[in-house]
Design an enzyme around this catalytic site. Structure first.
Site: not given
Ligand code: NAD
Ligand code: DAU
Length: 340
Positions: A17, A39, A126-128, A150, A154
């Protein structure tokens, strides 16, 4: 009204993101500084399209001294804090890096930001953090009730940010997005897992019966919402960012299988994630009414385009999958392999 141009420091800007946020902010004309530890989840390839238009520091946000040096040199007006360990399943296997970065890293970043007089700090939560909800939707004032290591890390970071706001009048805003999808997502997350396995005609692991519900938001909508909070958000406030588009995991798998013309026989129900949250759902009226943001991407169209993107960028996807397979083998050999 002329748009204000800022120097913005983005943590985690090489992530899924964060990189979309950097791409959008560059287009808006903002000056960008990216701080990322790179990472396994970080990848500068995500920023190829804006190469030369941002300054990059490969730095750990938990390293206070290095962060201070960067802040003194760059003097950003605002910080947008995406950097985190983000994968729920990994946090269940080992929470230590989640505590280190999501809590410790956030605390160090807050310390440095306060010392340097940062004018605006957007904390990406995050919504979590709200836990799960069977009916209705989470509003911003709801109590935090995180269930996974996780989301606990957060939520801890949210409390630290709230404490800085309360204690020091620190100019922070917290945003809580729902599940994001789109290009460049690391294939440990469900949507790229489904797409990769379907393309390769491999079994698709669906936890339990696939009835868990997630609210899917396209990364372009999420990044635009974060930009809106940066420009118009009220200090000290929290904004949910959701699409209101709820989908059962099994429905999502079937959608993608249909797009790729693959058989439903690939669906394989596997052992559930321990403590698996059943449903998340956000009330996003606050950001819609106050900051004039709403999601633009239609879910079916967004998923279709996402599948196309992974097909077109299959080499990147496969490279990440292979990396991940080795990574799991080295770290968690017997149990994880057995479960899948
Ligand atoms: P991601 O895992 O793709 O990216 C995380 C980035 O942070 C990576 O580039 C990693 O190298 C960097 N990072 C990790 N540890 C670090 C450190 N100690 N110092 C500097 N950089 C570091 O994550 P994402 O999916 O892009 O999520 C971004 C943010 O949004 C996170 O805070 C996550 O909790 C939040 N979020 C994600 C989702 C989702 O669906 N992906 C939804 C809601 C909130
Ligand atoms: O809701 C926001 C969160 O969404 C973010 O804060 C997290 O960073 C992000 O990883 C994500 O968490 P989830 O656990 O919801 O996402 P994930 O893609 O891991 O899983 C989505 C759903 O699918 C969840 O109900 C678990 C399920 N799942 C996931 C994987 C990887 C499966 O059924 N099989 C799988 O192999």
């Amino acid at each position: 009204m002329r748009k204000k141009i800022y120097k913005i420091l983005v943590t985690g800007g090489a992530g899924f993101i964060g990189s979309e946020f950097v791409r959008q902010a560059v287009k808006q004309g903002h000056q960008m500084v990216v701080v990322d530890k790179l990472t396994y989840a970080g990848d500068l390839a995500r920023l190829k399209s804006v190469q030369g238009k941002f300054v990059f520091y490969k730095t750990d946000i938990a390293d206070l001294q290095k962060v201070m040096i960067i802040l003194k040199k760059e003097r950003p007006r605002a910080i947008v804090h995406f950097a985190a360990e983000s994968h729920v399943d990994r946090s269940i296997l080992d929470a230590s890096e989640f505590v280190y970065t999501n809590i410790g890293g956030t605390q160090q970043l807050l310390t440095a930001s306060r010392e340097m007089g940062i004018k605006r700090f957007i904390h990406v939560s995050t919504d979590e953090v709200y836990g799960e909800i069977s009916r209705g939707k989470f509003k911003e004032h709801f109590p935090l009730n995180p269930n996974s290591p996780y989301s606990a890390s957060k939520a801890s970071a949210d409390f630290l940010v709230k404490a800085y706001i309360h204690t020091f009048g620190f100019p922070a805003i917290i945003v809580r997005p729902s599940n994001n999808y789109g290009p460049w997502q690391f294939p440990e997350k469900f949507i790229p897992v489904i797409i990769y396995k379907a393309i390769k005609n491999q079994k698709i692991p669906v936890y339990a019966k696939g009835l868990n519900v997630r609210e899917w938001l396209h990364i372009s909508d999420c990044a635009r919402a974060v930009l809106a909070t940066l420009e118009l958000g009220q200090e000290g406030e929290i904004y949910n960012i959701g699409s209101a588009l709820e989908c059962k995991n099994i429905t999502l798998v079937k959608m993608i299988l249909k797009i790729l013309a693959r058989s439903q026989h690939l669906i394989t129900f596997v052992k559930d994630r321990p403590g698996h949250d059943f449903r998340y759902a956000l009330d996003s009226h606050k950001i819609q009414n106050n900051l004039f943001w709403k999601p633009h991407v239609d879910f079916e169209e967004g998923i279709f385009q996402t599948v196309q993107w992974y097909q077109e960028n299959f080499t990147w996807l496969e490279r990440k999958v292979k990396f991940l397979e080795n990574y799991w083998k080295q770290i968690y050999k017997p149990t994880h392999e057995g479960e899948r």
